[in-house]
Design an enzyme around this catalytic site. Structure first.
Site, mmCIF file in Angstrom:
data_model
loop_
_atom_site.group_PDB
_atom_site.id
_atom_site.type_symbol
_atom_site.label_atom_id
_atom_site.label_comp_id
_atom_site.label_asym_id
_atom_site.label_seq_id
_atom_site.Cartn_x
_atom_site.Cartn_y
_atom_site.Cartn_z
ATOM 1 N N ARG A 193 -26.627 2.822 -35.108
ATOM 2 C CA ARG A 193 -25.466 2.715 -34.251
ATOM 3 C C ARG A 193 -25.557 1.489 -33.398
ATOM 4 O O ARG A 193 -24.696 1.564 -32.507
ATOM 5 C CB ARG A 193 -25.750 4.004 -33.107
ATOM 6 N N LYS A 212 -12.612 -6.528 -34.845
ATOM 7 C CA LYS A 212 -11.996 -5.747 -36.129
ATOM 8 C C LYS A 212 -13.150 -5.705 -37.205
ATOM 9 O O LYS A 212 -13.311 -6.833 -37.601
ATOM 10 C CB LYS A 212 -10.789 -5.996 -36.629
ATOM 11 N N GLU A 236 -2.331 -17.345 -41.401
ATOM 12 C CA GLU A 236 -2.800 -16.716 -39.902
ATOM 13 C C GLU A 236 -2.534 -17.880 -39.059
ATOM 14 O O GLU A 236 -2.128 -17.304 -38.080
ATOM 15 C CB GLU A 236 -3.972 -16.228 -40.384
ATOM 16 N N LYS A 250 -5.052 -15.521 -30.063
ATOM 17 C CA LYS A 250 -5.553 -14.289 -30.283
ATOM 18 C C LYS A 250 -6.381 -13.543 -29.050
ATOM 19 O O LYS A 250 -6.311 -12.689 -29.100
ATOM 20 C CB LYS A 250 -6.180 -14.410 -31.557
ATOM 21 N N GLU A 268 -6.419 -2.161 -29.428
ATOM 22 C CA GLU A 268 -5.243 -2.159 -30.188
ATOM 23 C C GLU A 268 -4.124 -0.888 -29.954
ATOM 24 O O GLU A 268 -3.826 -0.196 -30.693
ATOM 25 C CB GLU A 268 -5.599 -2.184 -31.625
ATOM 26 N N ARG A 320 -1.523 -5.495 -28.807
ATOM 27 C CA ARG A 320 -2.321 -6.194 -29.845
ATOM 28 C C ARG A 320 -1.604 -6.222 -31.264
ATOM 29 O O ARG A 320 -1.825 -7.002 -32.050
ATOM 30 C CB ARG A 320 -3.859 -5.771 -29.852
ATOM 31 N N ASN A 349 -0.252 -8.294 -36.082
ATOM 32 C CA ASN A 349 -0.163 -7.838 -37.348
ATOM 33 C C ASN A 349 1.484 -8.246 -37.819
ATOM 34 O O ASN A 349 1.690 -7.821 -38.796
ATOM 35 C CB ASN A 349 -0.119 -6.112 -37.400
ATOM 36 N N HIS A 381 1.865 -8.212 -41.634
ATOM 37 C CA HIS A 381 0.913 -7.612 -42.247
ATOM 38 C C HIS A 381 1.198 -6.003 -42.760
ATOM 39 O O HIS A 381 0.663 -5.606 -43.744
ATOM 40 C CB HIS A 381 -0.274 -7.169 -41.295
ATOM 41 N N HIS A 411 0.467 -5.576 -46.335
ATOM 42 C CA HIS A 411 -0.868 -4.690 -46.904
ATOM 43 C C HIS A 411 -0.215 -3.837 -48.176
ATOM 44 O O HIS A 411 -0.613 -3.585 -48.978
ATOM 45 C CB HIS A 411 -0.964 -3.727 -45.731
ATOM 46 N N HIS A 458 -5.363 -12.069 -49.262
ATOM 47 C CA HIS A 458 -4.699 -11.321 -47.742
ATOM 48 C C HIS A 458 -3.688 -12.270 -47.326
ATOM 49 O O HIS A 458 -2.628 -12.074 -46.708
ATOM 50 C CB HIS A 458 -5.937 -11.046 -47.004
#
Lengths: 369, 369
Positions: free
Chosen positions: A128, A150, A192, A234, A244, A248, A252, A255, A259, A272
């Site tokens: 954890r 992330k 990016e 960022k 997010e 935030r 993206n 993206h 994606h 990517h």
């Protein structure tokens, strides 16, 4: 001056209360013992890397952190987005448990975004949560995964669908490691970097336009500024919205379409950053068709994306397939696809768009492919 | 008074800042619409349950929450600790993605500790976090997993090794659902109730001793108090130490030996609560042999554990195997096994112990098995 004496040329502090951490940016940081002074001392440490990066840098990292841990093990994952799955993640857990690693064990992510995302998720989940350190060795990982916490793995039905928000204790961006980066990956990283211009900082966009040749030639000072400014922007956005919920999402930009390209072609076909570059072109087209920005602006950013060596024409998957793939994207809430669009130069917004217009954009941006 | 009108007889507020949530404890809460008023409204919801509990209560839960969500799906997992693994967890992800569930989707965990742990970890990880609600239908889950936000799955090399700290939005302990609980599982739940006496509250221990027959007879008022007091004590401990850096470890009284029993026999052979019950007997023996408590105290608590229908003699795995299994336990830091011991009635401490003494305890507590 020996590499060990070279100080970090830039530093960005990520301020998240008791989860705050620094990003060190500079040349030859890997071998400098001072780089690792902030890492929690622990009996055990594990470096997670991949088959491409481990032979280049793992021994050097191991030597540099040896003073902080009694044992330093190495887990080498297969390279590539195609392996960003549970089976590969489990290689990390298998190794941690086989070595009876305790909850103070420090994980070091040595590699690109895939290694960082998987190591981060392993660190978030092992017992954890154990401490971890990001050592990104690609430009994309340096500007993208250094900030935001992330972590994730892919699921056959969607990218980054299983993961956690989990902050590293330290990020070390050693620009010297970019010397071994293939040109295609350098361009993917620049996607990016460019992103931060249209969404947040037109002055930075102008700076990138002026220095794109030097960046492609891997000038260390220029790279240091590009990484630093990207991380700063960022960090500013993430600082306002760690989990997010709203703001935030502007990060993206590119993206949602990106994606769909990655998923439609099968992960690993396009990088990517390449998919994001092309995705930005499509998002700019959509912004323009909605009357949010003029054609000159869309053309200007598209030209820079092309100069960075990125694709500006998407694969012909068909509009229906694009829409289907974007539907399952995390930004589709209650069934409606949310796009990150530019509503004025240097400013982004998140909103839906009529299906017909989205289809037009897809047709326009995938012609000639 | 119809079941829908029965109010919650007890309520415990878990105060964790912006992750605070209430635990509702009472009879016939499942069907009362007011029970669910605090759950975030969302388009989609998914009830996760198992093959034993779903036929009993899933339809009722679905009807009760229908007003809050446009669609309510059901994922039925195989029952048992043996299925608390990645493969089974993935059934939840498969279903969420097949239904294109977004990041506002609410997950409801309907079942015992295994369902709660897996649903919680799925909620923590799906799209890096979606809201979830605990509806524990076993006594153990009501007293143990209602508080603390611990979620996890097992790994072949260790129990609960992969997971997250993740808080539910609401916990609903419907005592009426305990009517269908097998007697063995009721006793297993009482192990975790009894636990709170020696570690924190001798008055509560006395109350349990007086009321053990009524608790075994499932008297609703007695169960309500037992669940409430257990949750309160746990909340007090967890409130001081959400991420288990120190104090919280006392909640693992009986768990170090208990996990070794579970792992040594293969998960599912003994119930978790049974292993904890027997593990407490062993931890009491160790406390006594270290001179921390006297024999009368150890005997008193052991007698109560036996009266609750729990095993007080461990399986004969051999001392070496016990030690090996405890070594990989999360409480073994830097190689030393940490035990939760009673250093005076109503107070626990976490410390190591000489291997020889631990071997003596194992020999003593596994004889005659």
């Amino acid at each position: 001056m020996s590499p060990a004496q070279v100080p970090a040329s830039e530093q960005v502090e990520i301020d998240l209360g008791d989860r705050s951490y620094p990003i060190l940016i500079g040349a030859a940081l890997l071998d400098a013992p001072g780089t690792w002074a902030g890492v929690p001392a622990s009996t055990q440490a594990v470096i997670v890397s991949n088959t491409t990066v481990a032979p280049l840098y793992a021994a050097r990292l191991r030597a540099a952190i040896a003073a902080r841990h009694r044992s330093v093990d190495l887990v080498v994952l297969p390279d590539g987005e195609a392996h960003k799955d549970w089976q590969t993640l489990n290689l990390i857990f298998d190794s941690l448990l086989a070595k009876a690693c305790d909850r103070k064990t420090v994980l070091y992510a040595l590699g690109g975004g895939v290694v960082g995302d998987m190591t981060g998720f392993a660190a978030a989940s092992y017992m954890r949560g154990v401490p971890f350190v990001q050592v990104p060795t690609t430009l994309l990982a340096q500007v993208d995964s250094s900030v935001g916490g992330k972590t994730a793995i892919n699921h056959p039905l969607g990218k980054n669908m299983i993961g956690a928000f989990y902050q590293p204790r330290l990020v070390v961006c050693d620009l010297t490691t970019l010397a071994t980066l293939p040109p295609r990956e350098l361009s993917a990283g620049l996607a990016e970097v460019i992103k931060y211009g249209p969404i947040a900082d037109m002055e930075f966009l102008g700076w990138i336009e002026q220095n794109i040749a030097g960046l492609l030639a891997r000038d260390t000072a220029l790279l240091a500024h590009a990484v630093k400014r990207s991380c700063e922007i960022k960090a500013q956005v993430v600082g306002h919205d760690e989990r997010e919920s709203g703001l935030r999402a502007i990060l993206n930009f590119g993206h949602t379409f990106g994606h769909a390209i990655e998923a439609g072609l099968g992960y690993g076909e396009w990088l990517h950053g390449e998919a994001v570059g092309c995705g930005m072109v499509m998002a700019l087209q959509l912004s323009q068709r909605l009357g949010l920005v003029d054609e000159a602006f869309a053309q200007r950013v598209t030209a820079l994306i092309a100069r960075a060596g990125l694709p500006v024409v998407g694969p012909r998957l068909g509009a229906a397939r694009y829409l289907e793939l974007m539907q399952v994207d995390k930004k589709a809430e209650g069934g409606e696809i949310k796009f990150v669009l530019i509503d004025r130069p240097g400013h982004a917004t998140v909103r839906g768009a009529p299906d017909g217009l989205v289809r037009e954009v897809i047709e326009h941006c995938t012609q000639g492919a």
